[in-house]
Design a protein around this motif. Structure first.
Motif: not given
Length: 308
Positions: A141-162
């Motif tokens: 295999a060369k590719w594998m799927t990843v997902v970051p999961g749920f929002y952490e709604r207590k944190l600003p979106i920029g911090i979550q993205t970082a």
């Protein structure tokens, strides 16, 4: 005449492979199968053709190859026994098939939030990435799927993205030396999921800045979340490494819903050819119709949509 030649050639190849790999039972079934010359690398999954090929995974692989599919994807590969993984890799090599994605699965991925920045989530993710390297070696295999999961709604979106960027950079340190690529998948299953759009995925790829971090553009999810698929596909094209398929509504094979898959397949074919690229398109959907007849209808849907 071409169909007759394909029929004879396919019958002989099935019998020859049976003598090499022990697929005697399937070789008898293969006598009535027409092989199609698909333009794109469509990748079925195990269970999709079990009524035609039986429950045995390797009979199913043989059937997929005999029909003309040149790739496989298996989300649950990491949970399979090591010996089964090895045999899948070996069998696909003999059949000339390519391995598509499997999921980097360290538990309940949706609820494991890399956006939270919590060390226990990140370390479990990285541990699973290291295990995924070994699975990839066994299965070619060369590719594998990843997902970051749920929002952490207590944190600003920029911090979550970082936080997600940081986790993915560390995962790339694991995958990149082996020439492997994790493909992040924006999803539509619930609004609680952090990664939902192609432009958001593009931003993360640019920030991670590694050939080991790309986008899985699942056309079923993208139809539900954002639409304008050819337009959005083009905007993020340079970061796409893999596609998946599913018609909407229902998440079944093309022709069963509202998505114009002939247009999308033509677009992907022409654009990838112009850029000297090759993509696997995972058939991550269910069968609309039951039994062997339903499986034949599914195959014919791909024959129809691959005609352009």
């Amino acid at each position: 005449m071409n169909n007759r030649r394909n029929f004879i050639k396919q019958t002989l190849s099935a019998v020859a492979l049976a003598s090499l790999t022990g697929f005697e039972t399937y070789a008898k079934k293969a006598m009535t199968i027409e092989k199609h010359n698909f333009k794109l690398l469509y990748a079925p999954h195990f269970g999709m053709f079990k009524n035609s090929a039986g429950d045995d995974l390797f009979d199913q692989l043989q059937f997929m190859s005999d029909v003309g599919f040149k790739a496989l994807e298996d989300n649950g590969m990491m949970a399979r026994p090591v010996e089964t993984q090895k045999k899948i890799g070996e069998t696909m090599a003999k059949l000339g098939m390519k391995m598509g994605v499997f999921v980097v699965d360290g538990g309940d991925n949706w609820k494991t939030s890399l956006a939270s920045g919590k060390s226990e989530f990140k370390e479990n993710f990285l541990k699973t990435c290291r295990a995924a390297v070994e699975v990839a070696k066994r299965t070619n295999a060369k590719w594998m799927t990843v997902v970051p999961g749920f929002y952490e709604r207590k944190l600003p979106i920029g911090i979550q993205t970082a936080n997600v960027i940081d986790a993915y950079r560390r995962a790339c340190d694991i995958f990149e030396p082996h020439g492997l690529t994790m493909v992040m998948e924006p999803l539509s299953d619930t609004p609680d999921l952090f990664l939902r759009n192609s432009d958001q995925s593009y931003l993360i790829c640019k920030a991670v800045n590694s050939p080991a971090c790309k986008i899985l553009f699942d056309m079923w999810h993208m139809q539900r979340n954002e639409g304008q698929m050819t337009h959005n596909m083009d905007l993020v094209w340079e970061e796409i490494a893999y596609f998946q398929i599913g018609d909407e509504p229902g998440r079944k094979e093309p022709t069963t819903g509202e998505v114009n898959y002939r247009h999308l397949f033509k677009h992907i074919h022409e654009k990838s050819k112009a850029n000297h690229q090759e993509f696997i398109l995972g058939m991550e959907h269910g069968n609309m119709f039951p039994g062997k007849e339903g499986e034949q209808k599914l195959i014919q849907a791909y024959v129809e949509m691959d005609t352009f």
